[in-house]
Design a protein around this motif. Structure first.
Motif, PDB file in Angstrom:
ATOM      1  N   PRO A   1       0.783  -1.277  -0.006  1.00  0.00           N
ATOM      2  CA  PRO A   1       0.349   0.330   0.082  1.00  0.00           C
ATOM      3  C   PRO A   1       0.861   1.196   0.019  1.00  0.00           C
ATOM      4  N   ASN A   2       0.740   2.118  -1.122  1.00  0.00           N
ATOM      5  CA  ASN A   2       1.579   3.421  -1.059  1.00  0.00           C
ATOM      6  C   ASN A   2       0.923   4.236  -2.265  1.00  0.00           C
ATOM      7  N   ALA A   3       1.437   5.345  -2.309  1.00  0.00           N
ATOM      8  CA  ALA A   3       1.020   6.594  -3.363  1.00  0.00           C
ATOM      9  C   ALA A   3       2.073   7.632  -3.606  1.00  0.00           C
ATOM     10  N   PHE A   4       2.126   7.998  -4.868  1.00  0.00           N
ATOM     11  CA  PHE A   4       3.157   9.052  -5.135  1.00  0.00           C
ATOM     12  C   PHE A   4       2.400   9.953  -6.144  1.00  0.00           C
ATOM     13  N   ALA A   5       3.214  11.007  -6.475  1.00  0.00           N
ATOM     14  CA  ALA A   5       2.843  12.156  -7.472  1.00  0.00           C
ATOM     15  C   ALA A   5       4.117  12.388  -8.378  1.00  0.00           C
ATOM     16  N   THR A   6       3.728  12.841  -9.458  1.00  0.00           N
ATOM     17  CA  THR A   6       5.002  13.128 -10.315  1.00  0.00           C
ATOM     18  C   THR A   6       4.567  14.003 -11.141  1.00  0.00           C
ATOM     19  N   GLY A   7       5.515  14.600 -12.127  1.00  0.00           N
ATOM     20  CA  GLY A   7       5.192  15.497 -13.181  1.00  0.00           C
ATOM     21  C   GLY A   7       6.126  16.890 -12.852  1.00  0.00           C
ATOM     22  N   ARG A   8       6.322  17.625 -14.047  1.00  0.00           N
ATOM     23  CA  ARG A   8       7.335  18.879 -13.761  1.00  0.00           C
ATOM     24  C   ARG A   8       6.535  20.203 -13.466  1.00  0.00           C
ATOM     25  N   ASP A   9       5.258  20.054 -13.378  1.00  0.00           N
ATOM     26  CA  ASP A   9       4.419  21.144 -12.826  1.00  0.00           C
ATOM     27  C   ASP A   9       2.930  20.747 -12.814  1.00  0.00           C
ATOM     28  N   PRO A  10       2.175  21.544 -12.168  1.00  0.00           N
ATOM     29  CA  PRO A  10       0.753  21.104 -12.057  1.00  0.00           C
ATOM     30  C   PRO A  10      -0.071  21.043 -13.207  1.00  0.00           C
ATOM     31  N   GLN A  11       0.424  21.436 -14.381  1.00  0.00           N
ATOM     32  CA  GLN A  11      -0.195  21.241 -15.641  1.00  0.00           C
ATOM     33  C   GLN A  11       0.217  19.947 -16.310  1.00  0.00           C
ATOM     34  N   HIS A  12       1.264  19.137 -15.804  1.00  0.00           N
ATOM     35  CA  HIS A  12       1.769  18.139 -16.307  1.00  0.00           C
ATOM     36  C   HIS A  12       1.814  16.860 -15.153  1.00  0.00           C
ATOM     37  N   ALA A  13       1.210  17.128 -14.075  1.00  0.00           N
ATOM     38  CA  ALA A  13       0.956  16.293 -13.069  1.00  0.00           C
ATOM     39  C   ALA A  13       0.177  14.789 -13.163  1.00  0.00           C
ATOM     40  N   ALA A  14       0.727  13.769 -12.248  1.00  0.00           N
ATOM     41  CA  ALA A  14      -0.155  12.743 -12.397  1.00  0.00           C
ATOM     42  C   ALA A  14      -0.109  12.032 -10.833  1.00  0.00           C
TER      43      ALA A  14
ATOM     44  N   THR B   1       7.278  17.320  -6.671  1.00  0.00           N
ATOM     45  CA  THR B   1       7.444  16.329  -7.699  1.00  0.00           C
ATOM     46  C   THR B   1       9.028  16.454  -8.574  1.00  0.00           C
ATOM     47  N   LEU B   2       9.017  17.469  -9.206  1.00  0.00           N
ATOM     48  CA  LEU B   2       9.984  17.733 -10.147  1.00  0.00           C
ATOM     49  C   LEU B   2      11.470  17.691  -9.411  1.00  0.00           C
ATOM     50  N   VAL B   3      11.242  18.736  -8.183  1.00  0.00           N
ATOM     51  CA  VAL B   3      12.464  18.861  -7.473  1.00  0.00           C
ATOM     52  C   VAL B   3      13.073  17.480  -7.048  1.00  0.00           C
ATOM     53  N   MET B   4      12.217  16.750  -6.152  1.00  0.00           N
ATOM     54  CA  MET B   4      12.964  15.346  -5.716  1.00  0.00           C
ATOM     55  C   MET B   4      13.220  14.487  -6.971  1.00  0.00           C
ATOM     56  N   THR B   5      12.557  14.488  -8.252  1.00  0.00           N
ATOM     57  CA  THR B   5      13.221  13.770  -9.234  1.00  0.00           C
ATOM     58  C   THR B   5      14.723  14.292  -9.719  1.00  0.00           C
ATOM     59  N   MET B   6      14.883  15.646  -9.535  1.00  0.00           N
ATOM     60  CA  MET B   6      15.958  16.172 -10.039  1.00  0.00           C
ATOM     61  C   MET B   6      17.159  15.791  -9.087  1.00  0.00           C
ATOM     62  N   VAL B   7      16.701  15.888  -7.659  1.00  0.00           N
ATOM     63  CA  VAL B   7      17.627  15.715  -6.644  1.00  0.00           C
ATOM     64  C   VAL B   7      18.164  14.363  -6.897  1.00  0.00           C
ATOM     65  N   ALA B   8      17.038  13.344  -7.045  1.00  0.00           N
ATOM     66  CA  ALA B   8      17.595  11.924  -7.015  1.00  0.00           C
ATOM     67  C   ALA B   8      18.445  11.714  -8.050  1.00  0.00           C
TER      68      ALA B   8
ATOM     69  N   LEU C   1      -1.525  15.892  -3.756  1.00  0.00           N
ATOM     70  CA  LEU C   1      -1.722  17.147  -4.564  1.00  0.00           C
ATOM     71  C   LEU C   1      -0.920  18.222  -4.158  1.00  0.00           C
ATOM     72  N   ALA C   2      -0.618  18.280  -2.484  1.00  0.00           N
ATOM     73  CA  ALA C   2       0.224  19.158  -2.088  1.00  0.00           C
ATOM     74  C   ALA C   2       1.470  19.349  -2.618  1.00  0.00           C
ATOM     75  N   HIS C   3       2.037  17.712  -2.907  1.00  0.00           N
ATOM     76  CA  HIS C   3       3.397  17.935  -3.452  1.00  0.00           C
ATOM     77  C   HIS C   3       3.303  18.492  -4.817  1.00  0.00           C
ATOM     78  N   VAL C   4       2.035  18.244  -5.454  1.00  0.00           N
ATOM     79  CA  VAL C   4       2.196  18.821  -6.804  1.00  0.00           C
ATOM     80  C   VAL C   4       2.004  20.421  -6.828  1.00  0.00           C
ATOM     81  N   ARG C   5       1.458  20.917  -5.858  1.00  0.00           N
ATOM     82  CA  ARG C   5       1.115  22.394  -5.728  1.00  0.00           C
ATOM     83  C   ARG C   5       2.450  23.049  -5.098  1.00  0.00           C
ATOM     84  N   HIS C   6       3.146  22.335  -4.588  1.00  0.00           N
ATOM     85  CA  HIS C   6       4.440  23.003  -4.001  1.00  0.00           C
ATOM     86  C   HIS C   6       5.484  22.541  -4.968  1.00  0.00           C
ATOM     87  N   ARG C   7       5.323  21.913  -6.088  1.00  0.00           N
ATOM     88  CA  ARG C   7       6.110  21.513  -7.165  1.00  0.00           C
ATOM     89  C   ARG C   7       7.604  20.584  -6.660  1.00  0.00           C
TER      90      ARG C   7
END
Length: 309
Positions: free
Chosen positions: A95-108, A140-147, A132-138
């Motif tokens: 059981p888990n969940a995640f969000a991804t996408g470079r900005d709110p317009q391209h989020a999943a 998703t992109l930051v964490m992927t770039m950091v990783a 969705l809070a992760h999406v609003r704070h952007r």
């Protein structure tokens, strides 16, 4: 302030990568390292969502295939002031969940089948609001770039243990060895610092979006137990995927954990509930066998942010 901190942390990772490049190849190595980082960030910026979703073999759903989940996300996105993200389900019993996408317009946003089977509707709403809070704070992109950068530093350091160009011109041999040992450790610390801070922020914003912090707290307790009992398929193949999830696959709050301890997050959500005027029911609650703090049943005063009916 969060944006400034993130910028500084990303700059620190880039500087680490360039310093390691200089240690291994002098000025030319530093320039090559900078170009590599720039290329990786560019690729990640445009393809972050596709990379993460493909890694999890997620399948997109709509009103026809998963009407309740899609309707729930749509309502939460409206409350959060966000465009409707794409919704995915991952066939995984963990059981888990995640969000991804470079900005709110391209989020999943994505949830595993294990999560959907385990949680009730209010709890699922709390989890999706957190994502969705992760999406609003952007985030998703930051964490992927950091990783991406942190992973590249580790790979370059491993390479440097065997090959080190430039001879003594760039410092004694022990300096090169120290660099390739310290750089990946430092990168990991920077990566974890970003992740932990943003989990607390997403919990708070998710509680405001859903209107029910204790439902999110209850979900976190259930998800932590479930994720520890059943390791995620993608996380087993790619350990770096752990930082993407709402809860880690193992106990958190150690030096090398990607998330704060779930008990600490639940305590913070309890404080938020009190701020919102929610009061706990006097009836005792059964404590889970794993020792994860249970979440009391609550009664609430009327609020502008009511939970979903």
């Amino acid at each position: 302030m969060n944006g400034f901190k993130t910028t500084m942390l990303l700059a620190a990772l880039t500087a680490l990568f360039m310093a390691l490049g200089y240690t291994l190849g002098g000025g030319g190595g530093a320039i090559i390292a900078l170009l590599v980082v720039a290329a990786m960030n560019l690729v990640t910026f445009w393809n972050a969502d596709r990379i993460v979703l493909a890694m999890h073999r997620a399948r997109e759903v709509d009103e026809g295939s998963a009407p309740e989940l899609v309707s729930l996300v749509r309502e939460l996105a409206r409350r959060a002031g966000l465009p409707m993200p794409r919704v995915y389900i991952v066939d995984d019993p963990s059981p888990n969940a995640f969000a991804t996408g470079r900005d709110p317009q391209h989020a999943a946003v994505a949830a595993t089948t294990g999560l959907l089977d385990l949680l009730d509707r209010d709890e699922i709403a709390g989890v999706m609001a957190h994502e969705l809070a992760h999406v609003r704070h952007r985030d998703t992109l930051v964490m992927t770039m950091v990783a991406t950068i942190a992973g590249a530093i580790s790979m370059l350091a491993q390479f440097g243990l065997f090959f080190r160009g430039g001879g003594e011109r760039h410092g004694p041999a022990w300096a090169g060895l120290l660099a390739v040992l310290v750089a990946p450790f430092a990168a990991m610390i920077v990566q974890l610092a970003i992740s932990r801070t943003r989990e607390y922020a997403a919990d708070r914003a998710g509680a405001a979006i859903s209107g029910n912090p204790r439902a999110l707290a209850a979900a976190l307790a259930k998800l932590q137990r479930g994720a520890e009992a059943i390791p995620g398929v993608a996380a087993t193949r790619i350990p770096a995927a752990q930082q993407l999830y709402i809860v880690p696959g193992r106990s958190a709050d150690s030096l090398f954990a990607t998330h704060p301890a779930t008990a600490n997050r639940i305590a913070a959500l309890e404080e938020i509930a009190q701020e919102m005027g929610m009061i706990a029911s006097p009836e005792p609650t059964r404590r889970p066998s794993s020792g994860t703090p249970s979440v009391p049943v609550t009664k609430r005063r009327a609020s502008a942010l009511d939970p979903l009916a």
